[in-house]
Design a protein around this motif. Structure first.
Motif, PDB file in Angstrom:
ATOM      1  N   ARG A   1       0.878  -1.121  -0.069  1.00  0.00           N
ATOM      2  CA  ARG A   1      -0.072  -0.021  -0.105  1.00  0.00           C
ATOM      3  C   ARG A   1       0.987   1.044  -0.038  1.00  0.00           C
ATOM      4  O   ARG A   1       1.912   1.148   0.668  1.00  0.00           O
ATOM      5  CB  ARG A   1      -1.046  -0.012   1.223  1.00  0.00           C
ATOM      6  CG  ARG A   1      -1.910   1.118   1.337  1.00  0.00           C
ATOM      7  CD  ARG A   1      -2.668   1.035   2.633  1.00  0.00           C
ATOM      8  NE  ARG A   1      -2.156   0.702   3.670  1.00  0.00           N
ATOM      9  CZ  ARG A   1      -2.498   0.441   5.047  1.00  0.00           C
ATOM     10  NH1 ARG A   1      -3.932   0.046   4.904  1.00  0.00           N
ATOM     11  NH2 ARG A   1      -2.014   0.338   6.005  1.00  0.00           N
ATOM     12  N   ASP A   2       0.518   2.438  -0.815  1.00  0.00           N
ATOM     13  CA  ASP A   2       1.195   3.466  -0.941  1.00  0.00           C
ATOM     14  C   ASP A   2       2.660   3.288  -1.155  1.00  0.00           C
ATOM     15  O   ASP A   2       3.604   3.718  -0.757  1.00  0.00           O
ATOM     16  CB  ASP A   2       1.034   4.243   0.502  1.00  0.00           C
ATOM     17  CG  ASP A   2      -0.412   4.502   0.843  1.00  0.00           C
ATOM     18  OD1 ASP A   2      -1.155   4.873   0.133  1.00  0.00           O
ATOM     19  OD2 ASP A   2      -0.408   4.533   2.216  1.00  0.00           O
ATOM     20  N   ALA A   3       2.810   2.269  -2.181  1.00  0.00           N
ATOM     21  CA  ALA A   3       4.154   2.117  -2.915  1.00  0.00           C
ATOM     22  C   ALA A   3       5.154   3.351  -3.160  1.00  0.00           C
ATOM     23  O   ALA A   3       6.451   3.341  -2.689  1.00  0.00           O
ATOM     24  CB  ALA A   3       4.269   1.041  -3.939  1.00  0.00           C
ATOM     25  N   GLU A   4       4.437   4.375  -3.594  1.00  0.00           N
ATOM     26  CA  GLU A   4       5.365   5.480  -3.796  1.00  0.00           C
ATOM     27  C   GLU A   4       5.820   6.221  -2.607  1.00  0.00           C
ATOM     28  O   GLU A   4       7.135   6.590  -2.829  1.00  0.00           O
ATOM     29  CB  GLU A   4       4.611   6.309  -4.837  1.00  0.00           C
ATOM     30  CG  GLU A   4       5.724   7.337  -5.439  1.00  0.00           C
ATOM     31  CD  GLU A   4       4.869   7.999  -6.935  1.00  0.00           C
ATOM     32  OE1 GLU A   4       5.551   8.886  -7.654  1.00  0.00           O
ATOM     33  OE2 GLU A   4       3.677   7.723  -6.987  1.00  0.00           O
ATOM     34  N   GLN A   5       5.088   6.237  -1.684  1.00  0.00           N
ATOM     35  CA  GLN A   5       5.583   6.615  -0.542  1.00  0.00           C
ATOM     36  C   GLN A   5       6.581   6.055  -0.002  1.00  0.00           C
ATOM     37  O   GLN A   5       7.360   6.446   1.118  1.00  0.00           O
ATOM     38  CB  GLN A   5       4.221   7.193   0.465  1.00  0.00           C
ATOM     39  CG  GLN A   5       3.475   8.535  -0.092  1.00  0.00           C
ATOM     40  CD  GLN A   5       2.721   8.136  -1.382  1.00  0.00           C
ATOM     41  OE1 GLN A   5       2.127   6.926  -1.486  1.00  0.00           O
ATOM     42  NE2 GLN A   5       2.691   9.094  -2.145  1.00  0.00           N
TER      43      GLN A   5
END
Length: 267
Positions: free
Chosen positions: A21-25
């Motif tokens: 989840r929220d891989a970019e962050q």
């Protein structure tokens, strides 16, 4: 070699593939900022980077709570289907074997001592070591009774005895077992063991599918409560009562191989 922009894009793609989840962050996060389940997903992403034909998962659910364990196993199953790769699962957890494997190989002191379809091995084990492992699993049908034990200790791999390494602990040991390592013999169709003697044929049970899984990190157990997921016992017919539901038979999808014994009750 990829340039920095392409490398970042590939890493992001892999993290998204494993459901982080929220891989970019998370790209700039340190390991201590991730949960155990998130770190496990990152490790799986690293393993998938070179697009392997075979993924070897050594104790992939160790130190994870039962809810996260179920998510990681469901993720591996989903990735196997989507990427068309084989999965070799190394585990000591009978519930994991029962829930995820198609075939199983039981190891003792570095030797495969029994192999076959999961249904056949766990419903009708041939080797005394396999029987001892299954007998030592807690059962709600024997509540209050002492657990079965395998006597003795695992031999040192630096000084293995001649013949079968399980001979000193085996209730069915014969002189031939000590003279030489018994060969793998297929006593039933697709089920073989390093054991001497005669074994009855058995009727194969109809395969029944396990409960549906969800592989998203956001899934926190689906329709199964934590209490239901904590069940991992065997009934009196050696059909597993898995952590996913109250009672259902041993079923699964992927290849598995059991860990070399550490202590007397490791599968």
């Amino acid at each position: 070699h990829l340039d920095p922009a392409a490398t970042r894009a590939r890493v992001l793609e892999l993290l998204q593939l494993v459901g982080l989840r929220d891989a970019e962050q998370r790209l700039a996060a340190y390991p201590h900022e991730l949960s155990g389940g998130q770190r496990q997903r990152v490790m799986i992403a690293i393993a998938l980077a070179n697009e392997p034909d075979l993924l070897i998962a050594d104790e992939p659910t160790t130190a994870l709570d039962v809810t996260i364990q179920a998510q990681i196993l469901a993720l591996l199953k989903s990735l196997q289907s989507r990427l068309g790769m084989a999965v070799l699962l190394i585990t000591h957890d009978l519930g994991v074997v029962a829930e995820t494997a198609d075939r199983v190989a039981v190891l003792y002191a570095g030797q495969v001592i029994e192999s076959g379809r999961v249904d056949d091995v766990l419903d009708g084990p041939l080797h005394p070591y396999t029987k001892g492992l299954l007998g030592s699993v807690p059962s709600r049908n024997k509540r209050g009774s002492p657990l079965a034990q395998i006597p003795g200790m695992t031999p040192s791999l630096l000084n293995l005895p001649t013949g079968c390494p399980f001979a000193d602990r085996c209730p069915r040991v014969q002189d031939d077992c000590r003279a030489a390592l018994p060969p793998m013999v297929e006593y039933r169709p697709g089920q073989a063991a390093r054991a001497l003697g005669k074994f009855p044929h058995r009727t194969r049970h109809a395969r029944r599918s396990p409960p549906a899984h969800h592989d998203s990190e956001q899934e926190t157990g689906g329709r199964y409560s934590r209490r239901q997921q904590e069940h991992a016992v065997l009934d009196r017919d050696h059909r597993a009562v898995l952590r996913r539901d109250a009672v259902h038979e041993i079923r699964g999808q992927r290849k598995a191989v059991d860990h070399v014994g550490i202590g007397s009750h490791t599968l």
